[in-house]
Design an enzyme around this catalytic site. Sequence first.
Site, PDB file in Angstrom:
ATOM      1  N   CYS A  17       0.784  -0.873  -0.369  1.00  0.00           N
ATOM      2  CA  CYS A  17      -0.300  -0.263   0.165  1.00  0.00           C
ATOM      3  C   CYS A  17       1.034   1.070  -0.272  1.00  0.00           C
ATOM      4  O   CYS A  17       1.844   1.250   0.416  1.00  0.00           O
ATOM      5  CB  CYS A  17      -1.489  -0.181   1.364  1.00  0.00           C
ATOM      6  SG  CYS A  17      -2.265   1.008   1.321  1.00  0.00           S
ATOM      7  N   ASP A  66       0.554   3.540   1.443  1.00  0.00           N
ATOM      8  CA  ASP A  66       0.031   4.678   2.858  1.00  0.00           C
ATOM      9  C   ASP A  66       1.816   4.562   3.518  1.00  0.00           C
ATOM     10  O   ASP A  66       2.672   3.744   3.978  1.00  0.00           O
ATOM     11  CB  ASP A  66      -0.451   3.860   3.676  1.00  0.00           C
ATOM     12  CG  ASP A  66      -1.062   4.176   5.398  1.00  0.00           C
ATOM     13  OD1 ASP A  66       0.040   4.907   6.236  1.00  0.00           O
ATOM     14  OD2 ASP A  66      -1.940   4.443   5.989  1.00  0.00           O
ATOM     15  N   ARG A  81       2.695   5.036   6.839  1.00  0.00           N
ATOM     16  CA  ARG A  81       2.990   4.287   7.194  1.00  0.00           C
ATOM     17  C   ARG A  81       3.870   2.767   7.654  1.00  0.00           C
ATOM     18  O   ARG A  81       3.865   1.898   8.190  1.00  0.00           O
ATOM     19  CB  ARG A  81       2.043   3.912   8.706  1.00  0.00           C
ATOM     20  CG  ARG A  81       1.481   5.588   8.818  1.00  0.00           C
ATOM     21  CD  ARG A  81       0.301   5.700   9.221  1.00  0.00           C
ATOM     22  NE  ARG A  81      -0.887   5.313   8.755  1.00  0.00           N
ATOM     23  CZ  ARG A  81      -1.933   5.860   8.752  1.00  0.00           C
ATOM     24  NH1 ARG A  81      -2.465   5.157  10.307  1.00  0.00           N
ATOM     25  NH2 ARG A  81      -2.492   5.092   7.848  1.00  0.00           N
ATOM     26  N   HIS A 101      -2.024  -3.620   4.897  1.00  0.00           N
ATOM     27  CA  HIS A 101      -2.320  -3.497   6.800  1.00  0.00           C
ATOM     28  C   HIS A 101      -3.568  -3.183   6.512  1.00  0.00           C
ATOM     29  O   HIS A 101      -4.315  -2.396   7.056  1.00  0.00           O
ATOM     30  CB  HIS A 101      -1.159  -2.430   6.922  1.00  0.00           C
ATOM     31  CG  HIS A 101      -1.863  -0.703   6.302  1.00  0.00           C
ATOM     32  ND1 HIS A 101      -2.638   0.231   6.771  1.00  0.00           N
ATOM     33  CD2 HIS A 101      -1.712  -0.854   4.832  1.00  0.00           C
ATOM     34  CE1 HIS A 101      -2.613   1.229   5.646  1.00  0.00           C
ATOM     35  NE2 HIS A 101      -2.540   0.478   4.259  1.00  0.00           N
ATOM     36  N   CYS A 151      -6.702   0.109   6.735  1.00  0.00           N
ATOM     37  CA  CYS A 151      -5.994   1.089   5.729  1.00  0.00           C
ATOM     38  C   CYS A 151      -7.268   1.601   4.866  1.00  0.00           C
ATOM     39  O   CYS A 151      -8.576   1.074   5.014  1.00  0.00           O
ATOM     40  CB  CYS A 151      -6.034  -0.438   4.645  1.00  0.00           C
ATOM     41  SG  CYS A 151      -5.471   0.161   2.646  1.00  0.00           S
TER      42      CYS A 151
HETATM   43 CO    CO Z   1      -3.459   0.830   2.682  1.00  0.00          CO
END
Ligand code: CO
Length: 209
Positions: free
Chosen positions: A42, A44, A46, A98, A101
């Site tokens: 992803c 993302d 993090r 994750h 998400c």
């Molecule tokens: Co995500």
Amino acid sequence: MHTYKKLLENNKLWAKKSVENDPQFFSRLSEVQNPEYLWIGCSDSRVPPNEITGTKPGEVFIHRNIANMVVHTDLNLLAVLEYAVNHLKVKHIIVCGHYGCGGVKAAMTNNNFGIINKWIRNIKDVFRIHRSEINNLKEEDKLNRLIELNVIEQVTNLAKTSIIQKCWKEEQRPYLHGWVYGLKDGIINPVFEMGYEDHLDPIYEFDDL
Ligand code: CO
């Protein structure tokens, strides 16, 4: 100071430290890359692949998009997959989602996200396939189960490509892994695996690879 300038400062420090720890670091890496892993994760911020797996530059070939999707009309993903499998000859492909998400969460709503709807529609398809399982769960468990199921479906989507099926037939690699990373504890939960000895629903298997 503009915040982005800090990034360039950090970069100078990192380059200096890398050479101090390993004088050949850049000269070695600038010659060739030989990663064993393709990571599909992803976007993302993090979930930084190298940091959470303790891997270094040169070890992981990386593709990231919203909700770690394997979409067969995504030319970007297909080019990355073809290059990783047939040129870099990776041994493992990891699809890593994750918990929590935002992309998967958005797909569970009826909100209109404009052009992002077209991407998120692929996650809604995963929901539709697994609707009865998800609807039987407690409200607070639904999102994280869909995140796990999404990773499993994306691994299966890899196995549906002729790129993977041909390589399985000829070279018995790569192994496919579906993982889900925990934002709250930093731990990766391995939820699914597939290799050359495994079979898909026969309708997806090509006979003239
Ligand atoms: Co995500």
